[in-house]
Write an enzyme that holds these catalytic residues in place. Structure first.
Site, PDB file in Angstrom:
ATOM      1  N   HIS A  34       0.911  -1.206   0.135  1.00 37.11           N
ATOM      2  CA  HIS A  34      -0.432  -0.069   0.424  1.00 37.11           C
ATOM      3  C   HIS A  34       0.959   1.109  -0.083  1.00 37.11           C
ATOM      4  CE1 HIS A  34      -2.642   3.078   1.942  1.00 37.11           C
ATOM      5  NE2 HIS A  34      -3.356   2.738   0.912  1.00 37.11           N
ATOM      6  N   ASP A  94     -11.512   1.541  -0.781  1.00 34.58           N
ATOM      7  CA  ASP A  94     -10.189   2.612  -0.046  1.00 34.58           C
ATOM      8  C   ASP A  94     -11.047   3.744   0.533  1.00 34.58           C
ATOM      9  OD1 ASP A  94      -7.850   3.937   0.838  1.00 34.58           O
ATOM     10  OD2 ASP A  94      -7.473   4.687  -1.628  1.00 34.58           O
TER      11      ASP A  94
END
Ligand code: CA
Length: 355
Positions: free
Chosen positions: A192, A318
């Site tokens: 990430h 997200d």
């Protein structure tokens, strides 16, 4: 629109589960540490100062306040937001930079604490939440042990690495005990974004492009490419990586990366750029899965499916950074067969994360 819908007009009878694979949370304890570091100036990371100076200490403004509240909730409020947005299951991970900004011993302790709190939430809502284990790469051997505890004892489905750790990358062999443990546990590593490290970030901050708008993708695609060109995936051929934000754009680059990698290795220009068993794009196709997280753009999703495979592209929202309750209504309507939509939303994630 026919069929059953929720209060936002999102269909609830689509014939697939919507699994969101990159959904962030933070512990109260870690947030307090961030605030203390920012107030004392006890960090040496301008990107962290830019990002968390905004989200952690600017709570009179609407966006940071709401994000801050949502990040801390791994209970009823989050589930209500998931229901409103048509999300059935969220795979939760400790938000960036996680514990990777902290001093070594504090990082080890805070990773354990976050994993224990997340495991409690998953136990409480087993049909709605799954988790990724957080580790402190600053201590690679400890991180490998925590990874194993997370997968084998706490039931997590993979590991979250928030990109670089204080300017260092997983391509460095000192971190390879983590890769070895992930491969041994068959645990996907979700690579990430983090903010750009100190040596790269200033020109991005200067123009306001250091965050999710662009800088994150630059940093994370670079990190993934470093891992590939380091030979780590020749050493650990069964390792699985996940990239968010539609592969951080690497699939667009892969033809030229292949060409230039071959040419540069042959020229022996860099001692660090060694021959690999396969082309860089082969590792991208065989060792990497990607998620949409905040890239709800049908042509780009289809291109990724075409070049990486329909079994490699998964949905992510997200949350809470890009919480758009209408988003799945648009994605449900992509020009795609019902089977492909089900793979995109549900079965690819179920297979990869063993849900
Ligand atoms: Ca994210």
């Amino acid at each position: 629109m026919t069929g059953q819908t929720n209060k936002n007009g999102i269909r609830t009878d689509v014939g697939y589960k919507r699994i969101a694979t990159e959904e962030a949370f933070i512990t109260r304890e870690l947030l307090d540490i961030y605030v203390k570091m920012l107030k004392e100036g006890s960090h040496d990371d301008p990107g962290f100062g830019s990002l968390w100076g905004f989200y952690a200490t600017n709570l009179q403004a609407e966006r940071p306040r709401i994000i801050n509240e949502r990040l801390q909730d791994i209970g009823e409020r989050r589930i209500a937001d998931m229901d409103a947005a048509g999300i059935d299951v969220a795979i939760l991970s400790l938000t960036s930079p996680g514990v990777q900004i902290l001093p070594r011993d504090l990082a080890i302790a805070q990773a354990r604490l976050a994993n224990d709190q997340l495991a409690d939430a998953v136990r409480k809502y087993p049909d709605r939440f799954a988790g990724l284990v957080a580790v402190a790469p600053q201590a690679p051997e400890e991180a490998a042990k925590e990874l194993e505890r997370g997968i084998k004892e706490l039931g997590f489905k993979g590991v979250i690495i928030n990109s670089h750790t204080q300017g260092e990358y997983l391509s460095d062999q000192k971190f390879w005990p983590i890769l070895e443990a992930a491969e041994a546990c068959d645990a996907p590593i979700y690579l990430h974004p983090n903010t750009l490290p100190k040596g790269m970030v200033e020109p991005f901050i200067e123009c306001g492009l250091d965050g999710a708008i662009f800088g994150f993708g630059v940093e994370t695609s670079f990190h993934m490419l470093r891992i590939i060109t380091s030979g780590a995936l020749d050493r650990f051929p069964n390792l699985k990586f996940v990239l968010g934000h539609l592969g951080e754009a690497l699939q667009y680059w892969m033809w030229r990366i292949d060409y230039m990698h071959e040419a540069t290795v042959r020229s022996k220009r860099y001692e660090s750029l060694k021959p690999l068993k396969k082309k860089p794009s082969d590792y991208l196709k065989e060792n990497v899965w990607i998620t949409t997280s905040g890239q709800q753009f049908e042509p780009a999703i289809k291109y990724a499916q075409e070049v990486l495979g329909k079994d490699r592209v998964m949905y992510a929202m997200d949350y809470p950074y890009q919480y758009v309750p209408q988003e799945v209504a648009d994605l449900d309507n992509m020009d795609m067969s019902p089977e492909d939509l089900k793979a995109f939303y549900q079965t690819n994630a179920e297979k990869l994360f063993k849900l």
